[in-house]
Design a protein around this motif. Structure first.
Motif, PDB file in Angstrom:
ATOM      1  N   THR A 282       0.855  -1.176   0.000  1.00  0.00           N
ATOM      2  CA  THR A 282       0.000   0.000   0.000  1.00  0.00           C
ATOM      3  C   THR A 282       0.899   1.236   0.000  1.00  0.00           C
ATOM      4  OG1 THR A 282      -1.917   0.965   1.067  1.00  0.00           O
ATOM      5  CG2 THR A 282      -0.194   0.272   2.510  1.00  0.00           C
ATOM      6  N   THR A 283       0.524   2.320  -0.694  1.00  0.00           N
ATOM      7  CA  THR A 283      -0.745   2.597  -1.339  1.00  0.00           C
ATOM      8  C   THR A 283      -0.557   2.603  -2.853  1.00  0.00           C
ATOM      9  OG1 THR A 283      -1.584   3.889   0.501  1.00  0.00           O
ATOM     10  CG2 THR A 283      -2.473   4.427  -1.608  1.00  0.00           C
ATOM     11  N   SER A 284      -1.572   2.160  -3.585  1.00  0.00           N
ATOM     12  CA  SER A 284      -1.509   2.205  -5.037  1.00  0.00           C
ATOM     13  C   SER A 284      -2.165   3.485  -5.530  1.00  0.00           C
ATOM     14  CB  SER A 284      -2.266   1.019  -5.628  1.00  0.00           C
ATOM     15  OG  SER A 284      -1.614  -0.184  -5.311  1.00  0.00           O
ATOM     16  N   HIS A 285      -1.594   4.082  -6.571  1.00  0.00           N
ATOM     17  CA  HIS A 285      -2.240   5.232  -7.209  1.00  0.00           C
ATOM     18  C   HIS A 285      -2.872   4.751  -8.516  1.00  0.00           C
ATOM     19  CE1 HIS A 285      -2.982   8.986  -9.243  1.00  0.00           C
ATOM     20  NE2 HIS A 285      -2.702   9.629  -8.121  1.00  0.00           N
ATOM     21  N   PRO A 286      -4.173   5.036  -8.715  1.00  0.00           N
ATOM     22  CA  PRO A 286      -4.873   4.500  -9.897  1.00  0.00           C
ATOM     23  C   PRO A 286      -4.172   4.828 -11.219  1.00  0.00           C
ATOM     24  CG  PRO A 286      -6.432   5.466  -8.377  1.00  0.00           C
ATOM     25  CD  PRO A 286      -5.080   5.789  -7.829  1.00  0.00           C
ATOM     26  N   ARG A 287      -3.595   6.008 -11.314  1.00  0.00           N
ATOM     27  CA  ARG A 287      -2.950   6.400 -12.564  1.00  0.00           C
ATOM     28  C   ARG A 287      -1.819   5.429 -12.942  1.00  0.00           C
ATOM     29  NH1 ARG A 287      -2.165  11.066 -16.113  1.00  0.00           N
ATOM     30  NH2 ARG A 287      -0.013  10.953 -16.759  1.00  0.00           N
TER      31      ARG A 287
ATOM     32  N   GLU B  53     -11.661   5.767 -16.216  1.00  0.00           N
ATOM     33  CA  GLU B  53     -10.328   5.136 -16.153  1.00  0.00           C
ATOM     34  C   GLU B  53     -10.159   4.376 -14.841  1.00  0.00           C
ATOM     35  OE1 GLU B  53      -7.984   8.291 -19.075  1.00  0.00           O
ATOM     36  OE2 GLU B  53      -8.009   8.632 -16.905  1.00  0.00           O
ATOM     37  N   TYR B  54     -10.673   4.971 -13.777  1.00  0.00           N
ATOM     38  CA  TYR B  54     -10.604   4.275 -12.483  1.00  0.00           C
ATOM     39  C   TYR B  54     -11.387   2.962 -12.551  1.00  0.00           C
ATOM     40  CZ  TYR B  54     -10.953   3.206  -7.523  1.00  0.00           C
ATOM     41  OH  TYR B  54     -10.879   2.559  -6.313  1.00  0.00           O
ATOM     42  N   LEU B  55     -12.607   3.056 -13.090  1.00  0.00           N
ATOM     43  CA  LEU B  55     -13.457   1.859 -13.151  1.00  0.00           C
ATOM     44  C   LEU B  55     -12.837   0.785 -14.052  1.00  0.00           C
ATOM     45  CD1 LEU B  55     -17.004   3.493 -13.189  1.00  0.00           C
ATOM     46  CD2 LEU B  55     -16.003   2.066 -11.379  1.00  0.00           C
ATOM     47  N   GLU B  56     -12.074   1.205 -15.054  1.00  0.00           N
ATOM     48  CA  GLU B  56     -11.398   0.228 -15.918  1.00  0.00           C
ATOM     49  C   GLU B  56     -10.387  -0.589 -15.093  1.00  0.00           C
ATOM     50  OE1 GLU B  56      -8.779   1.829 -18.855  1.00  0.00           O
ATOM     51  OE2 GLU B  56      -9.017   0.079 -20.161  1.00  0.00           O
ATOM     52  N   ARG B  57      -9.639   0.096 -14.235  1.00  0.00           N
ATOM     53  CA  ARG B  57      -8.668  -0.613 -13.377  1.00  0.00           C
ATOM     54  C   ARG B  57      -9.394  -1.582 -12.428  1.00  0.00           C
ATOM     55  NH1 ARG B  57      -6.890   3.151 -15.958  1.00  0.00           N
ATOM     56  NH2 ARG B  57      -4.685   3.721 -16.190  1.00  0.00           N
ATOM     57  N   ILE B  58     -10.529  -1.118 -11.927  1.00  0.00           N
ATOM     58  CA  ILE B  58     -11.318  -1.994 -11.054  1.00  0.00           C
ATOM     59  C   ILE B  58     -11.751  -3.246 -11.824  1.00  0.00           C
ATOM     60  CG2 ILE B  58     -13.527  -2.182  -9.785  1.00  0.00           C
ATOM     61  CD1 ILE B  58     -11.452  -0.517  -8.275  1.00  0.00           C
TER      62      ILE B  58
END
Ligand code: 5AD
Ligand code: SF4
Length: 422
Positions: free
Chosen positions: A210-215, A258-263
């Motif tokens: 931890t921590t991950s950054h979505p970008r 873009e966030y939801l794509e990573r999810i």
């Protein structure tokens, strides 16, 4: 230790009190000055006081003005000087105006190696792999208090992991403000490769990060979790807001989609990876509709748990230029709305475990309730019963049958024969 200091359990017993501080939100900082004020009366007993950490880094010598009974101020960039500073403190009779400071400018530090690490968690060994942050989110003080990103070499991370095994740890957590931008100074490993390698260290059974950054969060992380049993089924991926407009104002460098794509990458994994996040409510200009977008994103993701915060203006940050016009009571209301929604989502997420057999690490026993307390790989708290007379060692691994769930924890029973697991 080498200089003849040893830890004592209470402030009353101490000759020197070193107070470590956090400045991430205003409330944390206020607490520091309130606590320092409480310490004032202990000064008469001849105790000395030092302030360490990010408030020290940020406020510098102003701490001496606000709290004149403080003898030493050591910012987070100067920990390596602390032994010499203690010698200075011992030798110099502290008169008015004669104080010990360590306020290096972290911006000039190219690389870092941690020489002194406090190990306060008996079960989880923390290893800092990257310090600082280059992201400059509009609300965040970390880039100013912790400076530029500096990664440790993979070799030194692996050495520390082996040392932790020698100390008896089987669970390791790799730490950084943004672990995904880890760059091995020796050029040997990407972050995903580092994860895979740490997981192969003999004696290590669980690895967290931890921590991950979505970008910067890449698909390779999901692939390595799928391929590596010792990596835990958990990703902490702070979103902060569900609104692309707010994310842009926060300079988060990704959109809602873009966030939801990573999810979706994480949810497509073979393993059942739990998802947690950080959320800020009441960022300047956040509308009711934008708050709704955060709630709908929470529903879409189905977080296992979230840490929620009211926006708090911080020194030096770009968001200070925006008017903090949302009253505190309204921020509190929004926080309650988000927390209430998470209760429902968390309860549903935890219910899916009922009937499963999960491996947990034992952390202790709640004697009053007659329950053992443990953690699952997905970082959930598990309270479970075991037949009378069964003694479980803390730090051991056992299998537990999940019999019930709450929004923030699971309950279960020790599975037959599972005391052989650990
Ligand atoms: N106000 C409120 N929350 C903040 N955080 C960081 N800075 C602020 C701030 N100024 C929160 C973010 C971050 C977590 C560690 O603290 O959600 O992810
Ligand atoms: Fe702060 Fe995290 Fe943004 Fe870095 S990525 S500026 S630590 S919130």
């Amino acid at each position: 230790m080498q200089q003849g200091y040893r830890q004592v359990p209470t402030v009353e017993e101490a000759g020197l009190v070193l107070y470590n501080t956090c400045s991430i939100r205003d409330k944390a900082e206020q607490k520091v000055f309130n606590r320092l004020n409480d310490y004032k009366k202990l000064r008469k007993q001849g105790k000395k006081f030092g302030v360490l950490g990010c408030v020290a880094q940020q406020e510098g010598e102003k701490i001496f003005e606000k709290a004149p009974h403080v003898d030493l101020v050591c910012g987070s960039a100067s920990y390596r000087n602390l032994p010499q500073m203690l010698v200075q403190l011992e030798n110099a009779p502290i008169e008015e105006g004669k104080r010990v400071t360590g306020l290096d400018d972290r911006m000039t530090d190219e690389c870092f190696e941690t020489e002194f690490t406090a190990r306060t968690n008996p079960h989880r060994g923390y290893i800092t792999i990257i310090e600082g942050c280059d992201k400059f989110c509009a609300y965040c003080v970390v880039p100013y208090t912790r400076g530029k990103e500096r990664s440790r070499t993979s070799a030194s991370v692996l050495d520390e992991a082996r040392q932790l095994v020698d100390l008896g740890y089987t669970e390791i957590q790799l730490l950084g403000q943004n672990v995904n931008s880890y760059r091995d100074p020796s050029g040997n490993k990407t972050f995903a490769e580092l994860l895979a390698t740490v997981a192969t260290v003999e004696g290590i059974r669980r690895v967290r990060f931890t921590t991950s950054h979505p970008r910067d969060f890449g698909r390779d992380i999901v692939e390595v979790i799928d391929a590596t049993p010792a990596l835990c089924d958990h990703v902490h991926l702070p979103v902060q807001s569900g609104s692309t407009r707010v994310l842009d104002a926060m300079s988060r460098l990704y959109t809602r989609d873009e966030y939801l794509e990573r999810i979706s990458w994480i949810q497509a994994a073979k393993r059942d990876i739990s998802l947690t996040s950080d959320l800020i409510v009441g960022f300047p200009g956040e509308t009711e509709k934008e708050l709704e977008e955060t709630l709908s994103l929470m529903d879409l993701v189905g977080y296992d748990s979230v840490f929620t915060f009211k926006y708090s203006p911080r020194p030096n940050t770009p968001a200070l230029a925006l008017e903090d016009a949302i009253p505190d009571a309204e921020k509190a209301r929004r926080l309650a709305v988000v927390n209430d929604r998470q209760k429902v989502i968390g309860a549903a997420r935890n219910r899916r475990h009922v009937g499963q057999l999960l491996e947990v690490m034992v952390e202790g026993k709640n004697e009053a309730r007659g329950q053992w307390v443990a953690r699952t790989s997905q970082i959930k708290v598990m309270n479970f019963t075991a037949p009378a007379g069964v003694q479980l060692a803390t730090g051991s691994y056992v299998n537990v049958l999940v019999t019930g769930s709450f929004p923030n924890s699971l309950v279960g029973e020790l599975a037959c024969g599972s005391d052989l697991v650990g």
